[in-house]
Scaffold this active site. Structure first.
Site, PDB file in Angstrom:
ATOM      1  N   ILE A 153      -1.397  -6.360   2.736  1.00 28.29           N
ATOM      2  CA  ILE A 153      -0.699  -5.557   1.723  1.00 28.29           C
ATOM      3  C   ILE A 153      -0.283  -6.447   0.543  1.00 28.29           C
ATOM      4  O   ILE A 153      -0.388  -6.041  -0.618  1.00 28.29           O
ATOM      5  CB  ILE A 153       0.506  -4.817   2.348  1.00 28.29           C
ATOM      6  CG1 ILE A 153       0.024  -3.881   3.468  1.00 28.29           C
ATOM      7  CG2 ILE A 153       1.253  -4.010   1.288  1.00 28.29           C
ATOM      8  CD1 ILE A 153       1.124  -3.219   4.292  1.00 28.29           C
ATOM      9  N   ARG A 208      10.395  -4.025   5.233  1.00 25.44           N
ATOM     10  CA  ARG A 208      11.448  -3.458   6.089  1.00 25.44           C
ATOM     11  C   ARG A 208      12.789  -3.784   5.447  1.00 25.44           C
ATOM     12  O   ARG A 208      12.995  -4.913   4.961  1.00 25.44           O
ATOM     13  CB  ARG A 208      11.409  -4.069   7.486  1.00 25.44           C
ATOM     14  CG  ARG A 208      10.276  -3.588   8.345  1.00 25.44           C
ATOM     15  CD  ARG A 208      10.444  -2.136   8.803  1.00 25.44           C
ATOM     16  NE  ARG A 208       9.363  -1.727   9.681  1.00 25.44           N
ATOM     17  CZ  ARG A 208       8.207  -1.189   9.281  1.00 25.44           C
ATOM     18  NH1 ARG A 208       7.983  -0.974   8.000  1.00 25.44           N
ATOM     19  NH2 ARG A 208       7.290  -0.859  10.169  1.00 25.44           N
ATOM     20  N   GLU A 254      18.200   2.725   7.648  1.00 26.41           N
ATOM     21  CA  GLU A 254      17.609   4.030   7.319  1.00 26.41           C
ATOM     22  C   GLU A 254      18.062   5.089   8.303  1.00 26.41           C
ATOM     23  O   GLU A 254      18.160   4.790   9.496  1.00 26.41           O
ATOM     24  CB  GLU A 254      16.074   3.916   7.331  1.00 26.41           C
ATOM     25  CG  GLU A 254      15.575   3.071   6.185  1.00 26.41           C
ATOM     26  CD  GLU A 254      14.056   2.895   6.175  1.00 26.41           C
ATOM     27  OE1 GLU A 254      13.361   3.653   6.874  1.00 26.41           O
ATOM     28  OE2 GLU A 254      13.596   2.002   5.468  1.00 26.41           O
ATOM     29  N   HIS A 307      11.210   5.561   2.024  1.00 23.34           N
ATOM     30  CA  HIS A 307      10.186   5.016   2.928  1.00 23.34           C
ATOM     31  C   HIS A 307       8.875   5.824   2.838  1.00 23.34           C
ATOM     32  O   HIS A 307       8.434   6.421   3.820  1.00 23.34           O
ATOM     33  CB  HIS A 307      10.705   4.950   4.369  1.00 23.34           C
ATOM     34  CG  HIS A 307       9.991   3.927   5.197  1.00 23.34           C
ATOM     35  ND1 HIS A 307      10.604   3.183   6.163  1.00 23.34           N
ATOM     36  CD2 HIS A 307       8.684   3.512   5.203  1.00 23.34           C
ATOM     37  CE1 HIS A 307       9.730   2.359   6.726  1.00 23.34           C
ATOM     38  NE2 HIS A 307       8.557   2.553   6.153  1.00 23.34           N
ATOM     39  N   GLY A 347       5.922   4.420   1.750  1.00 21.49           N
ATOM     40  CA  GLY A 347       4.797   3.490   1.603  1.00 21.49           C
ATOM     41  C   GLY A 347       3.460   4.041   2.057  1.00 21.49           C
ATOM     42  O   GLY A 347       2.470   3.960   1.335  1.00 21.49           O
TER      43      GLY A 347
HETATM   44  C1  GLV Z   1       5.395   1.684   7.865  1.00 21.31           C
HETATM   45  O1  GLV Z   1       6.448   1.338   7.449  1.00 21.31           O
HETATM   46  C2  GLV Z   1       4.537   0.904   8.690  1.00 21.31           C
HETATM   47  O2  GLV Z   1       4.902  -0.177   9.179  1.00 21.31           O
HETATM   48  O3  GLV Z   1       3.410   1.356   8.915  1.00 21.31           O
END
Ligand code: GLV
Length: 324
Positions: free
Chosen positions: A161, A242, A271, A289, A291
């Site tokens: 990522i 995170r 969260e 959250h 993503g």
């Molecule tokens: C999402 O936060 C993941 O770790 O896939």
């Protein structure tokens, strides 16, 4: 197993394609309608499970595995991060743990870059202004943000990522520095024109710091008051990994006091709660959250988790196993 069909407990809703795969092979339990089960209820449902499909909402530890029983073979976590899973405790019980790497790389980097743009160009703040029906007019000094072309992106954790984030940043004319546990292969560095720096130097030099390391005991509060103080007062922090990687109270204070210029956050320490100090501030762009939250990505994640579970149940190696 009930007869020859395994019992598969799916702890939260997952996309239909993945449920269908699981249903071909076993007796599937899934909450209907979807809800987060309190641990007591979840543990009752788990009894007799051969496989469990979990999400970040579940704490998966020895108690979870014991509630299922000794026949539990696999926990397929529908996420790339697995800080919700006590992998050694499951390994001790002979349970395979899997995650979903790869399929959410682009979606997560997109959100990280979206937050970068939102924070630097004040998009959320501008929308709040309009929605509050605040009088405004275009003029040359109105709501000026910070340009990113030629700026330096500091990536902490140049994994899949982190690299996808750096690729986006290169396309926007940014320079890349990175830090992490180890230096990336030379071809990756060359492709991204990325320079490896010790983390303290990265914090001092980056205009935008983006976090892409997993949450581990070593990275908890990696960004604390000292790290924030080391950053430029004009710098921005982006967190899509995170929440606990950042000391959120320290971040709220730093944003309030102008220690750094702004932040973009997709994840939070507790969260779904958000530190109240952050909610007061205009210089932080936030998302709940999101993503990996696209239809395509969530389907791919759940399908990969289902295939992992089915492979282990069939006595085959998992596709993407997490090793302790
Ligand atoms: C999402 O936060 C993941 O770790 O896939």
């Amino acid at each position: 197993m009930t007869g020859s069909r395994p019992r598969i407990v799916v702890c939260r809703w997952i996309p239909d394609e993945a449920l269908a795969l699981l249903r071909e092979a076993g007796d599937v339990w899934v909450p209907d309608p979807d809800r987060a089960l309190p641990p007591g209820e979840l543990h009752e449902v788990l009894a007799g499970a051969d496989a469990a499909v979990t999400t970040l909402s579940e704490r998966v530890d020895g108690t979870f595995a014991d509630a299922a029983g000794p026949q539990l073979k696999v926990v397929a976590n529908v996420a790339v991060g697995y800080d919700n899973v006590d992998v050694p405790a499951l390994a001790e019980r002979g349970v395979t743990v899997t995650n979903t790497p790869g399929v959410l790389t682009d979606a997560t980097a997109d959100i990280a870059f979206g937050l970068l743009l939102s924070a630097t160009r004040r998009l959320g703040e501008g929308e709040r202004l309009l929605r509050a029906r605040t009088p405004w007019s275009f003029h040359l000094g109105f709501m000026l943000g910070t340009g990113i072309q030629g700026a330096t992106l500091g990536v902490i954790g140049l994994g899949q990522i982190g690299r996808a984030m750096a690729t986006r940043a290169r396309a926007f004319g940014m320079n890349i520095v990175y830090s992490g546990r180890r230096q990336a292969p030379a071809d990756v560095e060359a492709q991204l024109e990325a320079t490896y720096l010790p983390q303290d130097e990265l914090l001092r030099t980056a205009d935008i710091v983006s976090l892409h390391c997993p949450l581990t005991p070593e990275t908890r509060h990696l960004i604390d008051a000292d790290a924030l103080a080391a950053m430029k007062p004009t710098a921005f922090l982006i967190n899509t990994t995170r929440g606990p990687v950042v000391d959120e109270a320290a971040l709220a204070a730093a944003l309030r006091d102008g220690v750094i210029a702004g932040a973009g956050l997709d994840v939070f320490e507790q969260e779904p709660d958000v530190h109240p100090g952050l909610l007061e501030l205009d210089n932080v762009a936030m998302a709940p959250h999101l993503g990996s939250a696209t239809v395509e990505t969530r389907t791919a994640m759940a399908t990969l988790a289902a295939r992992n579970a089915l492979a282990v149940l069939a006595g085959e190696p998992a596709l993407t196993e997490v090793t302790p």
